[in-house]
Design a protein around this motif. Structure first.
Motif, PDB file in Angstrom:
ATOM      1  N   SER A  52     -32.349  52.050   7.966  1.00  0.00           N
ATOM      2  CA  SER A  52     -32.515  53.494   7.930  1.00  0.00           C
ATOM      3  C   SER A  52     -31.173  54.119   8.288  1.00  0.00           C
ATOM      4  O   SER A  52     -30.646  53.884   9.382  1.00  0.00           O
ATOM      5  CB  SER A  52     -33.594  53.946   8.919  1.00  0.00           C
ATOM      6  OG  SER A  52     -33.605  55.349   9.039  1.00  0.00           O
ATOM      7  N   LYS A  67     -30.259  56.936   9.161  1.00  0.00           N
ATOM      8  CA  LYS A  67     -30.212  57.914  10.255  1.00  0.00           C
ATOM      9  C   LYS A  67     -30.567  57.316  11.611  1.00  0.00           C
ATOM     10  O   LYS A  67     -30.568  58.015  12.623  1.00  0.00           O
ATOM     11  CB  LYS A  67     -31.147  59.086   9.944  1.00  0.00           C
ATOM     12  CG  LYS A  67     -30.708  59.896   8.734  1.00  0.00           C
ATOM     13  CD  LYS A  67     -31.652  61.035   8.435  1.00  0.00           C
ATOM     14  CE  LYS A  67     -31.179  61.810   7.209  1.00  0.00           C
ATOM     15  NZ  LYS A  67     -32.095  62.909   6.839  1.00  0.00           N
ATOM     16  N   ASP A 108     -33.411  56.765   3.798  1.00  0.00           N
ATOM     17  CA  ASP A 108     -33.017  57.900   4.633  1.00  0.00           C
ATOM     18  C   ASP A 108     -34.110  58.291   5.623  1.00  0.00           C
ATOM     19  O   ASP A 108     -33.972  59.298   6.315  1.00  0.00           O
ATOM     20  CB  ASP A 108     -32.617  59.111   3.776  1.00  0.00           C
ATOM     21  CG  ASP A 108     -33.768  59.654   2.963  1.00  0.00           C
ATOM     22  OD1 ASP A 108     -34.824  59.005   2.902  1.00  0.00           O
ATOM     23  OD2 ASP A 108     -33.614  60.745   2.375  1.00  0.00           O
ATOM     24  N   ARG A 109     -35.180  57.518   5.691  1.00  0.00           N
ATOM     25  CA  ARG A 109     -36.258  57.761   6.655  1.00  0.00           C
ATOM     26  C   ARG A 109     -36.671  56.435   7.277  1.00  0.00           C
ATOM     27  O   ARG A 109     -36.853  55.434   6.573  1.00  0.00           O
ATOM     28  CB  ARG A 109     -37.478  58.402   5.989  1.00  0.00           C
ATOM     29  CG  ARG A 109     -37.232  59.777   5.395  1.00  0.00           C
ATOM     30  CD  ARG A 109     -37.106  60.832   6.479  1.00  0.00           C
ATOM     31  NE  ARG A 109     -37.031  62.172   5.915  1.00  0.00           N
ATOM     32  CZ  ARG A 109     -35.912  62.792   5.575  1.00  0.00           C
ATOM     33  NH1 ARG A 109     -34.752  62.162   5.734  1.00  0.00           N
ATOM     34  NH2 ARG A 109     -35.922  64.023   5.081  1.00  0.00           N
TER      35      ARG A 109
END
Length: 304
Positions: A189, A191, A217-218
């Motif tokens: 992920s 982020k 991205d999650r």
């Protein structure tokens, strides 16, 4: 423009019943009061709306036209009024949280908060966008980051443990050494505050020059990808507690490095703490975290 709403309502009742006395009984007023309201409306409109016929009344042509134009709207207002009577007042609590925390941790627990607070209506806004409390009507946020937001009340949600996981069909629990990890497809992920290079450095292993990776991205997508057997994900015990509990994710690595961080923070302006709905929600969060920590110690098989 002034509208004689009381007189219009009385006219509607008389026109519908065809009798001043019947309308007076329905409205719980005297017949003379009804007649006065009809006269006032006729004066306001500048035309006659009804005439007496025997013991009842009949609408004039203007009265018929007027009644046909207002009857449906008056009935709709009456229905709306009846439907709203007796409804309890509802207070809206707007909570913003990251998409992964919202779906993986908060949503499965939310029913207990709603059941305990029937007068609160909750709007859960799942986004990574940071709240501008001066412009947005958000009561409280659970924010991803490092907890450094001057001028705001900030409280860490809980300590999280980060370790590799995969589907038991991909690799069994405790089936790998830390050095084996680099040979597998690594789910990441983008982020997340804990990334694979950091994990390798904590494991005292030099990763290959080109790692086989799949990026999301999650975090909830990374968790789901690992459960689907795509590869190894490096994720937080907070975000994947349900998959660990149910056995759809296991840690395949023997003795991984102990990595813990607090990445989720309760955030709001200090004056929001004076709102009962906010203080109730934060107290509930604290209780849920304490319960989750107890369940984690009892039921989750952490690799440390």
């Amino acid at each position: 423009m002034y509208l004689p709403l009381r007189s219009i309502s009385v006219f509607h009742a008389v026109a519908r019943s065809g009798s001043i006395s019947s309308a007076a009984e329905e409205l719980n007023v005297t017949p003379s009061a009804v007649s006065q309201q009809i006269q006032a409306l006729e004066t306001h409109l500048g035309t006659s709306l009804m005439v007496k016929v025997g013991r009842g009344v009949a609408l004039t042509e203007a009265g018929e036209r007027y009644f046909s134009m207002i009857a449906e709207e008056i009935d709709r207002i009456s229905e709306a009024t009846q439907s709203i009577r007796g409804l309890r007042p509802v207070t809206l609590l707007t909570v913003r949280a990251t998409p992964t925390l919202s779906s993986k941790w908060l949503l499965p627990r939310l029913r207990s908060f709603l059941d305990a607070n029937p007068d609160l209506e909750v709007r859960l806004n799942g986004t990574n966008e940071v709240t501008d409390f001066t412009r947005e009507t958000v009561d409280v946020e659970i924010r991803h980051g490092r907890g450094q937001w001057p001028g705001l009340f900030t409280e860490g949600l809980t300590e999280e443990w980060f370790f590799p996981v995969c589907s038991p069909g991909y690799a069994a629990a405790d089936s790998m050494n830390v050095a084996d990890v680099a040979q597998h497809r690594l789910i990441q992920s983008v982020k997340s505050q804990v990334q694979w290079p950091y994990w390798f450095s904590m494991s005292k292993i030099t990763p290959p020059n080109q790692m086989r990776r799949v990026l999301f991205d999650r975090s909830h997508m990374a968790v789901d990808a690992a459960a689907d057997g795509i590869g190894l994900a490096l994720e937080s015990s907070l975000m994947m507690w349900r998959e660990l509990r149910d056995g759809s994710l296991v840690c395949p690595v023997r003795k991984p490095p102990k990595i813990s961080q607090t990445t989720q923070w309760i955030v709001c302006p200090v004056d929001h703490l004076r709102k009962n709905k906010v203080s109730v929600f934060i107290d509930w969060l604290r209780a849920e975290v304490a319960q989750w920590q107890a369940e984690q110690a009892q039921y989750l098989r952490l690799p440390f």
